[in-house]
Design a protein around this motif. Structure first.
Motif, PDB file in Angstrom:
ATOM      1  N   VAL A  35      39.934  43.860  41.857  1.00 14.62           N
ATOM      2  CA  VAL A  35      40.523  42.243  41.609  1.00 14.62           C
ATOM      3  C   VAL A  35      42.031  42.475  41.863  1.00 14.62           C
ATOM      4  O   VAL A  35      42.321  41.486  42.492  1.00 14.62           O
ATOM      5  CB  VAL A  35      40.140  41.783  40.232  1.00 14.62           C
ATOM      6  N   SER A  36      42.569  43.443  41.240  1.00 15.81           N
ATOM      7  CA  SER A  36      44.009  43.424  41.476  1.00 15.81           C
ATOM      8  C   SER A  36      44.519  43.680  42.976  1.00 15.81           C
ATOM      9  O   SER A  36      45.254  42.796  43.553  1.00 15.81           O
ATOM     10  CB  SER A  36      44.692  44.497  40.648  1.00 15.81           C
ATOM     11  N   LYS A  37      43.650  44.672  43.638  1.00 14.37           N
ATOM     12  CA  LYS A  37      44.010  44.992  44.931  1.00 14.37           C
ATOM     13  C   LYS A  37      43.661  43.553  45.993  1.00 14.37           C
ATOM     14  O   LYS A  37      44.560  43.252  46.852  1.00 14.37           O
ATOM     15  CB  LYS A  37      43.132  46.159  45.525  1.00 14.37           C
ATOM     16  N   GLU A  66      38.434  45.754  37.817  1.00 15.54           N
ATOM     17  CA  GLU A  66      39.670  45.309  37.560  1.00 15.54           C
ATOM     18  C   GLU A  66      40.614  45.619  38.683  1.00 15.54           C
ATOM     19  O   GLU A  66      41.547  44.970  39.140  1.00 15.54           O
ATOM     20  CB  GLU A  66      40.221  45.595  35.989  1.00 15.54           C
ATOM     21  N   GLU A  67      40.494  46.976  39.096  1.00  9.51           N
ATOM     22  CA  GLU A  67      41.425  47.329  39.932  1.00  9.51           C
ATOM     23  C   GLU A  67      41.017  46.876  41.629  1.00  9.51           C
ATOM     24  O   GLU A  67      41.948  46.500  42.343  1.00  9.51           O
ATOM     25  CB  GLU A  67      41.281  48.915  40.145  1.00  9.51           C
ATOM     26  N   GLN A  84      48.461  37.588  48.132  1.00 14.16           N
ATOM     27  CA  GLN A  84      49.884  37.357  48.052  1.00 14.16           C
ATOM     28  C   GLN A  84      50.706  37.793  49.078  1.00 14.16           C
ATOM     29  O   GLN A  84      51.672  37.073  49.504  1.00 14.16           O
ATOM     30  CB  GLN A  84      50.319  37.732  46.625  1.00 14.16           C
ATOM     31  N   ILE A 123      43.780  40.508  44.974  1.00 12.59           N
ATOM     32  CA  ILE A 123      45.000  39.248  44.805  1.00 12.59           C
ATOM     33  C   ILE A 123      46.323  39.665  45.343  1.00 12.59           C
ATOM     34  O   ILE A 123      46.871  38.931  45.965  1.00 12.59           O
ATOM     35  CB  ILE A 123      45.267  39.070  43.091  1.00 12.59           C
ATOM     36  N   THR A 124      46.632  40.932  45.202  1.00  2.46           N
ATOM     37  CA  THR A 124      47.715  41.551  45.933  1.00  2.46           C
ATOM     38  C   THR A 124      47.802  41.203  47.473  1.00  2.46           C
ATOM     39  O   THR A 124      48.961  40.798  47.888  1.00  2.46           O
ATOM     40  CB  THR A 124      48.121  43.124  45.549  1.00  2.46           C
ATOM     41  N   ASP A 133      38.108  35.358  33.505  1.00  2.61           N
ATOM     42  CA  ASP A 133      39.470  35.180  34.051  1.00  2.61           C
ATOM     43  C   ASP A 133      39.579  34.784  35.500  1.00  2.61           C
ATOM     44  O   ASP A 133      40.324  34.048  35.853  1.00  2.61           O
ATOM     45  CB  ASP A 133      40.085  36.633  33.770  1.00  2.61           C
ATOM     46  N   ALA A 140      36.803  39.861  32.420  1.00  2.00           N
ATOM     47  CA  ALA A 140      37.252  39.892  33.770  1.00  2.00           C
ATOM     48  C   ALA A 140      36.633  38.881  34.494  1.00  2.00           C
ATOM     49  O   ALA A 140      37.354  38.129  35.200  1.00  2.00           O
ATOM     50  CB  ALA A 140      37.126  41.284  34.427  1.00  2.00           C
ATOM     51  N   LYS A 191      41.202  31.816  37.017  1.00  2.00           N
ATOM     52  CA  LYS A 191      41.981  31.501  38.164  1.00  2.00           C
ATOM     53  C   LYS A 191      41.345  30.488  39.324  1.00  2.00           C
ATOM     54  O   LYS A 191      41.980  29.578  39.912  1.00  2.00           O
ATOM     55  CB  LYS A 191      42.287  32.787  38.794  1.00  2.00           C
TER      56      LYS A 191
END
Length: 873
Positions: free
Chosen positions: A414-416, A411-412, A422, A418-419, A451, A448, A455
């Motif tokens: 994936v967050s990095k 999950e982390e 952006q 996406i960030t 999800d 996850a 997206k």
């Protein structure tokens, strides 16, 4: 379709034909099997030859500020002299390969026959060992490799046409793994030089790829050899191949010299590395910058800090293209190591926009993630974006960076990911989304992954239904069958049309969660979207019913297939045959399969074997393997299924005979068959065979499974030393697995009757002293229960001391076990003195559930120690 011997045997068995006819059928099948497995046994006088090493022209390496290497004094030829001595020493013990001038085709025929039958190992046999009376071999090269005989059977005719088409490019497809396997086999039998000559006899033009196969084989043998001289001999053979490439005018590129130099780096052979790198640069001056990559790896490997810094400083001397390429090679070497300081130094010199390959750029971003250099990563990503690098490539580099950051869960990551997208004001590519989905699925993060798929669908990309397939497989692996409904709902929400395979997978998930209503609803939906229900969809439902032992409902599915006009396939019949309760049903379904014109696959043959073995009809189970229609390529798998069926039904002698037949044919049975033999070989004096069986298991997971079973066998029969030796091997490969097996060992001691507590005490000592492992509470509980079972209070006191030594706190269960053991000796004074000597530390809030059998004085002492007791039945 002609009926096979197996089918005739089935019909004969069902109709209770005469014993004479059954015996004749079995004999004919056995004869056919022997004819197929047999063959000539020719010998041939073959051996490898050696060439004399010619030292390469020496040049200085590496060039620092110039584009071409400077010529200076050459490196000493001591290394080559040593290789020549080793090679000449080995060549004296081997005869050289010399084709017969008068009959070269006949000699090559002997070569082919020897290889195919595995009779002679040329690398180990000398010409004196070949008998004088040579076996006359038919000239294989004079015979057509594929028969032109006409076939009346349509299926056979189609196979013949397919073979004739393959004949046209059989020896031209250099990418074929089959050809690579054949060439390696020949090199092991004949040697490198003779292999090249052998293929030239077949009209095969030797190219760079053929040389690369042989060079890699030499490197693999050098790595596996523990003897230094044998390794040097393999280096000498590889060098001969490089010389042969030079003589034939081939360019020696990195694909050829890279693995060779990497081996020298791993072995820390600095002198040899310098000599051979000079040789490669001399033959291909363009390669010197790439050789710089291997040189930097060498100095990192040997820890020569002075050389490392010297090369780093030379990388920024000028801005010539050659010097930039050299700096790039050094940078890539640092990317694969933990040299953060030097990596930062070269990142200031190298322009990431000018790196020659995207693969190299990806390596740089992976190292940035590993060192958590986010500032550099964002800087380089912006530079790449401004120079027109495509969004898809940049998205891939972002993934490489995020996945390499240490200590991040899925999950982390994936967050990095996406960030960073952006911040760059760009959208991820569909390929990067797929990588993220795979990452989450491999980590069993199904929610996850779903999800991310959501997206991806919302981003407007052209998403295919195959994107959901990894998620469906992950649900099956992690047993999250209920996820089938949100997955299907998302497909419909984004107007994605499932194909037949997807519907089959979804239906299978429904049946595994016993939602047969949902499975049938998926069948209806498939028809509505234009995907007509197929046999694989019905098979998924049928398999579910059979798993639940609901045979009548499974047969109902067969009737539904007939009503829908869906013809059953081999998988359908394999399910039906596997679940037959009598011989007549087996024959009935097999006859239906034949009449329907369904080809018998390996699954059908395996089903027949298991069905007959389940009924105790082992003769018919063996007869299946002898069927003349069993595909040759699946014969080992089918024989392995026979081994499993026989061993699991107590027919160990027959199972071992089948295993020996497979080994005598030069093949290896399936790992599951080997594990089945290990599991069921439980009689004494079988340890040597179990060790041999364990060597058959190459895959780590299969080896762990087999090793644990052999260890339990050793414990059961009191082979303590052998159990400890295997535990040492297990600990070296996987420490966690060793602890799991240790608990199983002490459980085995508790189960064994009569108990052998002395074996348990000896194992405790060896595990602590020889393996340097601690004993878990589970293991000590099993040992203490064994003491109760054996009524051995002395050993119980030793085990209780192990609790204290391991720092394990007392609990009610261990207390009861110890009390029962002391009580069995009728020494009640020892019980009371022991309990009073124990130090109990409880809080008034601690609730201890105790059985009614707990003695009153135990309850009193525990209450006085501060525990609140709650009685239960």
């Amino acid at each position: 379709m002609a009926k096979s011997r197996l089918f005739e045997a089935f019909v004969s068995s069902a109709g209770k034909a005469s014993q004479k006819h059954a015996a004749a059928t079995a004999a004919a099948a056995a004869k056919a099997s022997n004819n197929q497995a047999g063959g000539g046994n020719p010998t041939a006088k073959l051996a490898t030859g050696k060439k004399t090493v010619v030292p390469p022209r020496s040049t200085s390496w590496p060039p620092r500020a110039a584009s071409k290497p400077k010529t200076t004094a050459g490196v000493s030829s001591e290394v080559l002299s040593r290789l020549k001595q080793v090679a000449s020493k080995n060549s004296n013990s081997k005869a050289s390969f010399r084709p017969v001038a008068d009959n070269p085709a006949g000699d090559i025929s002997e070569v082919i026959s020897s290889i195919l039958h595995g009779i002679i190992d040329i690398s180990k046999s000398s010409s004196s060992q070949v008998p004088n009376d040579r076996v006359i071999v038919n000239n294989i090269l004079d015979k057509p490799w594929f028969s032109n005989t006409s076939r009346t059977c349509t299926s056979q005719w189609k196979k013949e046409i397919s073979r004739q088409r393959k004949q046209k490019y059989l020896f031209k497809n250099t990418e074929s793994r089959h050809f690579t396997k054949l060439m390696i086999m020949c090199a092991n039998k004949l040697g490198n030089e003779s292999t090249l000559e052998f293929f030239s006899k077949l009209g095969r033009k030797t190219g760079v790829k053929e040389y690369n196969v042989l060079i890699k084989l030499c490197i693999e043998k050098a790595r596996s050899n523990t003897d230094e001289e044998d390794s040097l001999d393999q280096i000498h053979k590889a060098y001969q191949l490089f010389l042969s490439m030079k003589e034939r005018g081939f360019q020696i590129e990195e694909e050829s010299f890279g693995p060779f130099l990497l081996y020298l780096v791993d072995m820390k052979m600095t002198q040899e590395f310098q000599m051979f790198s000079e040789f490669f640069i001399d033959e291909n001056p363009r390669s010197y910058s790439r050789i710089g990559y291997y040189e930097m790896l060498l100095w990192i490997r040997v820890g020569n800090e002075k050389k490392i810094q010297e090369l780093c400083n030379s990388a920024g001397v000028d801005s010539s293209r050659d010097n930039i390429s050299l700096a790039e090679s050094y940078l890539l070497a640092f990317c694969e190591s933990d040299r953060k300081k030097e990596l930062l130094q070269l990142l200031e010199v190298v322009d990431v926009r000018k790196v020659s390959s995207l693969k190299y750029v990806a390596s740089i971003f992976k190292s940035l993630g590993r060192f958590q250099l986010e500032t550099f990563s964002e800087k380089f990503l912006l530079e790449l974006k401004t120079t027109g690098t495509g969004d898809e490539k940049i998205s891939s580099l972002i993934y490489d960076y995020a996945i390499s950051i240490p200590n991040l869960v899925a999950e982390e990551v994936v967050s990095k990911f996406i960030t960073l997208h952006q911040r760059l004001k760009m959208s991820p590519s569909i390929a990067s989304y797929h990588k993220l989905i795979t990452l989450c699925c491999n980590s069993s993060k199904v929610h996850a992954a779903l999800d991310i798929a959501d997206k991806m669908c919302q981003s407007g990309l052209n998403v295919s239904i195959e994107s959901f397939q990894p998620i469906i497989h992950a649900c099956e692996r992690s047993c999250e069958f209920d996820m089938v409904h949100p997955i299907y709902s998302m497909m419909r929400q984004h107007n994605l049309k499932p194909n037949g395979d997807t519907f089959k997978s979804l239906i299978s998930l429904c049946t595994k969660m016993k939602d047969y209503e949902g499975a049938y609803r998926l069948l209806i939906d498939a028809e509505e979207v234009g995907e007509m229900p197929t046999v694989i969809m019905y098979n998924a439902i049928m398999a579910g019913y059979f798993r639940e032992k609901k045979k009548h409902r499974a047969l109902m599915v067969l009737k539904q297939m007939e009503d829908a006009g869906v013809k059953p396939d081999s998988e359908t019949f394999s399910y039906l045959i596997s679940n037959c309760d009598c011989k007549e049903d087996i024959v009935k379904y097999y006859e239906k399969l034949r009449l329907a014109g369904v080809f018998s696959t390996k699954h059908v043959y395996m089903a027949l074997i298991n069905a007959y073995a389940k009924l105790g009809n082992f003769d018919m189970a063996k007869q299946v393997v002898l069927d003349n229609e069993v595909p040759v390529k699946h014969r080992i798998e089918i024989k392995s299924a026979l081994i499993m069926a026989l061993s699991s039904n107590g027919q160990l002698s027959d199972a071992l005979n089948v295993y020996d037949e497979i080994k005598q044919a030069g093949c290896s049975p399936e790992p599951k068959a080997v594990i089945s033999l290990i599991e069921h070989l439980q009689t004494e004096d079988e340890l040597d065979r179990l060790h041999l069986l364990l060597k058959e298991l190459d895959d780590s997971s299969n080896w762990f499974d087999g090793c644990s079973r052999v260890i339990l066998y050793c414990v059961q029969h009191n082979y303590v030393d052998d159990a400890i030796d295997l535990l040492k091997q297990l600990k070296e490969k996987d420490r966690k697995s060793a602890y799991m097996v240790i608990d199983q060992m002490f459980s085995q001691i508790w189960k064994t009757d009569p108990t052998n507590i002395e074996t348990g005490i000896e194992l405790v000592r060896a595990i602590k002293e020889e393996l340097d492992l601690h004993i878990s509470r589970t293991s000590l509980d099993f040992l203490l229960s064994t003491c109760v079972k054996a009524k051995d209070s002395q050993c119980a006191k030793l085990i209780w001391a192990e609790y204290e030594a391991a720092g394990l706190p007392y609990n009610v269960l261990s207390l009861l076990r110890f009390e029962r053991c002391l009580k069995s000796t009728h020494n009640f004074l020892s019980i009371k003195s022991f309990v009073k000597s124990c130090t109990w530390t409880f809080k008034h809030t601690d609730l201890i559930c105790f059985p009614v059998s707990l003695p009153l004085y135990f309850q009193t002492i525990l209450i006085e120690s501060g525990a609140l007791l709650v009685c239960h039945d």
